[in-house]
Design a protein around this motif. Structure first.
Motif, mmCIF file in Angstrom:
data_model
loop_
_atom_site.group_PDB
_atom_site.id
_atom_site.type_symbol
_atom_site.label_atom_id
_atom_site.label_comp_id
_atom_site.label_asym_id
_atom_site.label_seq_id
_atom_site.Cartn_x
_atom_site.Cartn_y
_atom_site.Cartn_z
ATOM 1 N N PHE A 3 -62.165 -1.090 80.071
ATOM 2 C CA PHE A 3 -61.607 -0.250 81.135
ATOM 3 C C PHE A 3 -60.929 -1.107 82.198
ATOM 4 C CE2 PHE A 3 -64.792 3.499 80.566
ATOM 5 C CZ PHE A 3 -64.138 3.862 79.395
ATOM 6 N N GLY A 4 -61.550 -2.224 82.551
ATOM 7 C CA GLY A 4 -60.925 -3.122 83.516
ATOM 8 C C GLY A 4 -59.580 -3.636 83.026
ATOM 9 N N LEU A 5 -59.509 -3.956 81.733
ATOM 10 C CA LEU A 5 -58.244 -4.393 81.144
ATOM 11 C C LEU A 5 -57.194 -3.292 81.202
ATOM 12 C CD1 LEU A 5 -56.408 -6.138 79.244
ATOM 13 C CD2 LEU A 5 -57.661 -5.119 77.339
ATOM 14 N N LEU A 6 -57.542 -2.116 80.721
ATOM 15 C CA LEU A 6 -56.569 -1.022 80.663
ATOM 16 C C LEU A 6 -56.177 -0.541 82.049
ATOM 17 C CD1 LEU A 6 -58.028 1.063 77.684
ATOM 18 C CD2 LEU A 6 -56.281 -0.735 77.632
ATOM 19 N N ASN A 7 -57.127 -0.558 82.979
ATOM 20 C CA ASN A 7 -56.847 -0.069 84.331
ATOM 21 C C ASN A 7 -56.150 -1.107 85.207
ATOM 22 O OD1 ASN A 7 -58.094 2.274 83.559
ATOM 23 N ND2 ASN A 7 -59.950 1.953 84.761
ATOM 24 N N SER A 8 -55.729 -2.210 84.606
ATOM 25 C CA SER A 8 -54.973 -3.224 85.354
ATOM 26 C C SER A 8 -53.504 -2.857 85.481
ATOM 27 C CB SER A 8 -55.096 -4.583 84.673
ATOM 28 O OG SER A 8 -54.416 -4.586 83.411
ATOM 29 N N THR A 9 -53.093 -1.725 84.921
ATOM 30 C CA THR A 9 -51.668 -1.379 84.895
ATOM 31 C C THR A 9 -51.008 -1.324 86.272
ATOM 32 O OG1 THR A 9 -52.330 0.947 84.712
ATOM 33 C CG2 THR A 9 -51.709 -0.201 82.671
ATOM 34 N N PRO A 10 -51.704 -0.932 87.353
ATOM 35 C CA PRO A 10 -51.013 -0.965 88.644
ATOM 36 C C PRO A 10 -50.577 -2.361 89.067
ATOM 37 C CG PRO A 10 -52.936 0.442 88.794
ATOM 38 C CD PRO A 10 -53.030 -0.285 87.480
ATOM 39 N N HIS A 11 -51.153 -3.386 88.447
ATOM 40 C CA HIS A 11 -50.844 -4.769 88.812
ATOM 41 C C HIS A 11 -49.836 -5.409 87.861
ATOM 42 C CE1 HIS A 11 -54.249 -4.304 91.486
ATOM 43 N NE2 HIS A 11 -55.018 -4.004 90.451
ATOM 44 N N LEU A 12 -49.310 -4.642 86.932
ATOM 45 C CA LEU A 12 -48.382 -5.203 85.945
ATOM 46 C C LEU A 12 -46.959 -5.321 86.461
ATOM 47 C CD1 LEU A 12 -49.532 -3.405 82.655
ATOM 48 C CD2 LEU A 12 -50.156 -5.681 83.480
ATOM 49 N N GLY A 13 -46.695 -4.798 87.636
ATOM 50 C CA GLY A 13 -45.345 -4.839 88.192
ATOM 51 C C GLY A 13 -44.730 -3.464 88.175
ATOM 52 N N ARG A 14 -43.546 -3.375 88.708
ATOM 53 C CA ARG A 14 -42.851 -2.093 88.723
ATOM 54 C C ARG A 14 -42.486 -1.681 87.304
ATOM 55 N NH1 ARG A 14 -41.603 -0.532 93.707
ATOM 56 N NH2 ARG A 14 -41.683 -2.093 95.381
ATOM 57 N N PRO A 15 -42.429 -0.363 87.045
ATOM 58 C CA PRO A 15 -42.159 0.095 85.678
ATOM 59 C C PRO A 15 -40.932 -0.539 85.040
ATOM 60 C CG PRO A 15 -42.797 1.938 87.073
ATOM 61 C CD PRO A 15 -42.688 0.732 87.984
ATOM 62 N N GLY A 16 -39.855 -0.762 85.802
ATOM 63 C CA GLY A 16 -38.656 -1.337 85.226
ATOM 64 C C GLY A 16 -38.811 -2.783 84.790
ATOM 65 N N SER A 17 -39.863 -3.464 85.282
ATOM 66 C CA SER A 17 -40.060 -4.866 84.927
ATOM 67 C C SER A 17 -40.906 -5.022 83.672
ATOM 68 C CB SER A 17 -40.732 -5.609 86.088
ATOM 69 O OG SER A 17 -42.056 -5.136 86.298
ATOM 70 N N LEU A 18 -41.452 -3.932 83.136
ATOM 71 C CA LEU A 18 -42.308 -3.986 81.963
ATOM 72 C C LEU A 18 -41.493 -3.737 80.702
ATOM 73 C CD1 LEU A 18 -45.285 -1.840 83.288
ATOM 74 C CD2 LEU A 18 -45.149 -4.327 83.199
ATOM 75 N N PRO A 19 -42.038 -4.108 79.540
ATOM 76 C CA PRO A 19 -41.402 -3.667 78.297
ATOM 77 C C PRO A 19 -41.470 -2.145 78.228
ATOM 78 C CG PRO A 19 -43.533 -4.675 77.872
ATOM 79 C CD PRO A 19 -43.221 -4.941 79.309
ATOM 80 N N GLY A 20 -40.826 -1.558 77.253
ATOM 81 C CA GLY A 20 -40.844 -0.103 77.126
ATOM 82 C C GLY A 20 -42.255 0.434 77.051
ATOM 83 N N ARG A 21 -42.377 1.740 77.339
ATOM 84 C CA ARG A 21 -43.709 2.333 77.377
ATOM 85 C C ARG A 21 -44.436 2.173 76.049
ATOM 86 N NH1 ARG A 21 -47.170 6.240 76.439
ATOM 87 N NH2 ARG A 21 -48.349 7.210 78.157
#
Length: 248
Positions: free
Chosen positions: A210-228
């Protein structure tokens, strides 16, 4: 999260914008007028839907905890139904009481195992009343559902981390109760996939994932990530890999 085809209600629009603003600026940094402006109504007009910001926060945090639990139960029930049985979820299911939609396992490996680094890991089948439940596929479905939440509802993760203590004691206790039930569903399924995994270790593994999956707010802005889809697949492989490591 299943894709909705109907338009969100005004109440749902208010909650979505409140979550976004609370996550961006903090609970006390947002006024009722700002939330109203975000959905095109006057601040006082919000009081036809909510008693105030505290009520919005409570509905957001209690609501998402309840939806995650309901979604997990639905995925497990669907797996039991496809196995031809009306089997419960064992002790955790009974403790949770009562009953989001499922997807297939990653890699399509036999026995419900997922393909991680070219190897098949974590697959088992458990007898139901009329068939055999593919526990590895159930675990994959639970992971998929949580990834949907982690990618689509990132403001709620931030809200939970920052603002949970602002809830009334009764609401905070309800959130914790729902979360405990959600965890126990995962623990039971995980131990079906990895029978040698002791219950405390399984519970620790679930919390860690859960800690791993819930880290998404820290992954950067949506445009900076690979596709969904690519992000979801990466998170899924990492979750399965973590569980496989715990089950060794």
């Amino acid at each position: 999260m299943a894709t909705r085809t109907d338009a969100p209600t005004r109440r749902e629009q208010i909650l979505k914008e409140a979550a976004r603003l609370f996550a961006e600026r903090g609970f006390h940094g947002v006024g009722v007028d700002e939330i109203g402006a975000a959905v095109g109504i006057s601040g006082p007009g919000l009081y036809r839907h909510f008693a105030g910001k505290d009520a919005m926060l409570a509905e957001l945090l209690v609501g998402i905890s309840g939806r995650l639990l309901t979604g997990a139960k639905r995925r497990i029930a669907e797996a039991d139904g496809s196995a031809g049985g009306a089997r419960g979820v064992g002790g955790a299911g009974r403790a949770a009481g009562g009953a989001r939609a499922g997807g297939g396992p990653v890699g399509g490996a036999a026995g419900g195992g997922a393909v991680v680094g070219g190897a098949v890991v974590g697959g088992s089948r458990v007898e139901g009343l009329g068939g055999r439940r593919d526990s590895g596929a159930v675990l994959d479905s639970l992971i998929e559902g949580h990834i949907d939440f982690a990618l689509d509802d990132r403001p709620l993760i931030t809200l939970h981390d920052r603002e949970l203590d602002r809830l009334r004691d009764s609401d905070r206790k309800l959130v914790r109760q729902l979360q405990r039930q959600y965890v126990e569903l995962w623990v039971e399924v995980l131990r079906e996939v990895y029978p040698a995994l002791a219950e405390p270790a399984a519970r620790s593994a679930v919390h860690s994932v859960f800690g791993l999956l819930n880290s998404t707010p820290h992954l950067g802005r949506p445009g900076s990530l690979p596709g969904r889809a690519a992000t979801a697949e990466l998170l899924h492989r990492m979750a399965r890999g973590a569980f496989a490591a715990a089950g060794e």
